[in-house]
Design a protein around this motif. Sequence first.
Motif, short mmCIF file in Angstrom:
data_model
loop_
_atom_site.label_atom_id
_atom_site.label_comp_id
_atom_site.label_asym_id
_atom_site.label_seq_id
_atom_site.Cartn_x
_atom_site.Cartn_y
_atom_site.Cartn_z
N LYS A 290 23.67 11.73 -7.96
CA LYS A 290 22.83 11.69 -7.07
C LYS A 290 22.81 13.20 -6.19
O LYS A 290 21.90 13.19 -5.46
CB LYS A 290 23.05 10.51 -6.07
N ASP A 291 24.02 13.64 -6.24
CA ASP A 291 24.19 14.85 -5.65
C ASP A 291 25.23 15.73 -6.30
O ASP A 291 25.68 15.54 -7.42
CB ASP A 291 24.48 14.55 -4.27
N SER A 292 25.66 16.80 -5.82
CA SER A 292 26.46 17.85 -6.48
C SER A 292 28.00 17.24 -6.52
O SER A 292 28.77 17.64 -7.04
CB SER A 292 26.54 19.25 -5.88
N ILE A 293 28.33 16.30 -5.62
CA ILE A 293 29.67 15.58 -5.48
C ILE A 293 29.86 14.57 -6.74
O ILE A 293 30.69 14.63 -7.01
CB ILE A 293 29.69 15.33 -4.24
N SER A 294 28.69 14.12 -7.18
CA SER A 294 28.77 13.14 -8.09
C SER A 294 29.27 13.78 -9.42
O SER A 294 28.95 14.71 -9.70
CB SER A 294 27.41 12.41 -8.27
N GLN A 295 30.06 12.86 -10.33
CA GLN A 295 30.47 13.70 -11.37
C GLN A 295 30.07 12.88 -12.68
O GLN A 295 30.42 13.59 -13.80
CB GLN A 295 32.18 13.68 -11.21
N ASN A 296 29.82 11.54 -12.71
CA ASN A 296 29.56 10.81 -14.03
C ASN A 296 28.02 10.90 -14.29
O ASN A 296 27.11 10.69 -13.34
CB ASN A 296 29.99 9.44 -13.64
#
Length: 665
Positions: A290-296
């Motif tokens: 959903k954003d740059s923080i999401s990893q999966n």
Amino acid sequence: MKKLFLAVFLISFFKLGYAQVRPTLSKDQMGDYKTNTQRNNGALDDDDPDYRGSRKSTSNKNIKNKDAKIEDYLIISHKNDTTIVDTTLTIHKEYKFNYLRKDTYRLMPFSNVGQSYNTLIYDFNTSQLMPLFAARARHFNYMEVEDINYYHVPTPLTELYYKTAFEQGQQVDAFFTVNTSKQLNMSIAYKGVRSLGKYQNILTSTGNFRGTVSYKTKNKKYVAHAHVAMQDLLNNENGGIADSNIPYFESGNPEFKDRAVLEVNFEDAENILKGKRFYLDHSFKLIQPKDSISQNQLALGHVIAFEDKYYEYNQDRQNDYFGEAFQNTNLRDRVTLENFYNKLYLNYKNEYIGDVTFNVAHNNYNYGYDKVTYINNEYITNRLKGDVVSVGGTYRKNIGSFNLEGDFGLNVSGDFEGNYIKGKATYKVTDGIAVSAMVNHNSKAPNYNYQLYQSVYKNYNWQSSFNNTETQQLTFALNANKLANISVDLITISDYLYFKKQTSTTFIKPYQSNASINYLKVNLEKQFNVGKFSLMNTVTYQNVKNGDNIFNVPEVVTRNTLYYSNYFFKKALFLQSGVTLNYFTSYNMNAYDPLMAEFYVQNDRAYGGFPRLDFFINAKVQQARLFLKAEHFNSAWTGYDFYSAPNHPYRDFTVRFGIVWNFFL
């Protein structure tokens, strides 16, 4: 099931093609993609040492959208590697300005454009699990799935390729692509060649049509790439110069400079390879960052493809070149292959774990002939049919300066056993230097024509059972443009398959070697620059152990180009001119069989050891690249011993020209 698939595919193809026709001209329309500098099937040269690409807008005169940059014109491979359209003029463009549109350094072309190529340097970096179709000598210009690219462009893009041929013919390659919206791209292309040739009965007439559609939803959850490829490759065959006329060719007598007066083995034969393929690769992201923080990220994908191809040999009258035949006139061989392919894959990406893909695939194959054969008290079936289920996976991960890659595949059920496993590690020393190591193991069933072959010629009928050919490859490479590009390949081949003439006969049969062949290949590429002058060198050393009289390659292959580059007329014209030397040492070159369209081992005579000198002048004006070449201009004074295969001479001195022109609308 196959007819239903074709109907659904065509409906989907045209539905995508006519959906959403709103134009897009915003400068950030390509922000969803990132380009890399990885060379993509010969489409880009931005990793070349003399790359002259521009990150600024292309010609204002030709581009209606002034915000469009050259890096916005994207080429997407079947593996989703992305590169940009390249309109530069480099020495590598000179090497790729040919019938295949690829660098043919490792190949020796026949005299007429559109004919086959003899292989000087072999590549065993393969991930094949299924046997290959017959007539491999006709497949150099047959576009496979990995040869089809997809596109994303801010404005319509056209590329026109033209080059002269040999006597009453031309070659062209026309391509057009357009994005009707940010989500939808379509492209259409056709490559056609017709060339009469200098010798009797070697006319070539080929055509490669391909059309692609790429689509993605606005939220990028669903992505689809589809293509249609229709191909027909026709060649007249003459069996080469008759043995009785070889002395006339090699004498250099002016009476025989008109090559059409030389007697050939036959003048009434032709072979043709035709194929059509429908391909769709689409995926849906089940979990999307959903954003740059999401990893999966988790995506489910599906590939479905159907390919129907056939190879046919026709001859008016029986010829003793192939021995006895079942009939004396109107001889015809025809073999077909239908392959229906389904693959389901799951892809997971995570910053810490990496990029992991697992897949399950199914092949339904139907290879063979329309009749059975009973010869020499032996029954030969007409079909190889069945299903093969396989599993596989890939892994990609960047760890600091390291890049790790892994691939594997395994046939788990069906009549064909096969497996491969590949691993590669690359370490980036600096921005311009990288070292890598790769290991590759492959086990693949023999090609279909080794297992089953039928012909109207009696000697060309067999049904055989061979072991899988296994290859183990270890590669070390150094890529440093300012120093040199060096690669070392150590290859072991077990149960090697080959064609060879039987003793005291004129026809070939399949054989399998019991020896373990060791193949060493060392390649060096280095360019030297002094002012406006450059010397581009490519040298390959090869050594084979335990493969004498079976696996024959030249010990040394080299290509050296000395050229001059400069701008003229206030940089409106960019010019390159120089001389290229191609040379390979003498060796027992493989011979060509026109009935099967296959090369076979011969040890009667060594060929090679002759230089080929080409003089070229290339120029770039805006987006047009002009090519002029005097090919093999030394042919008259270095001896008439130049051959592409036994009895098949290479080209005499000739002058050819052509153009590659890009239009950005």
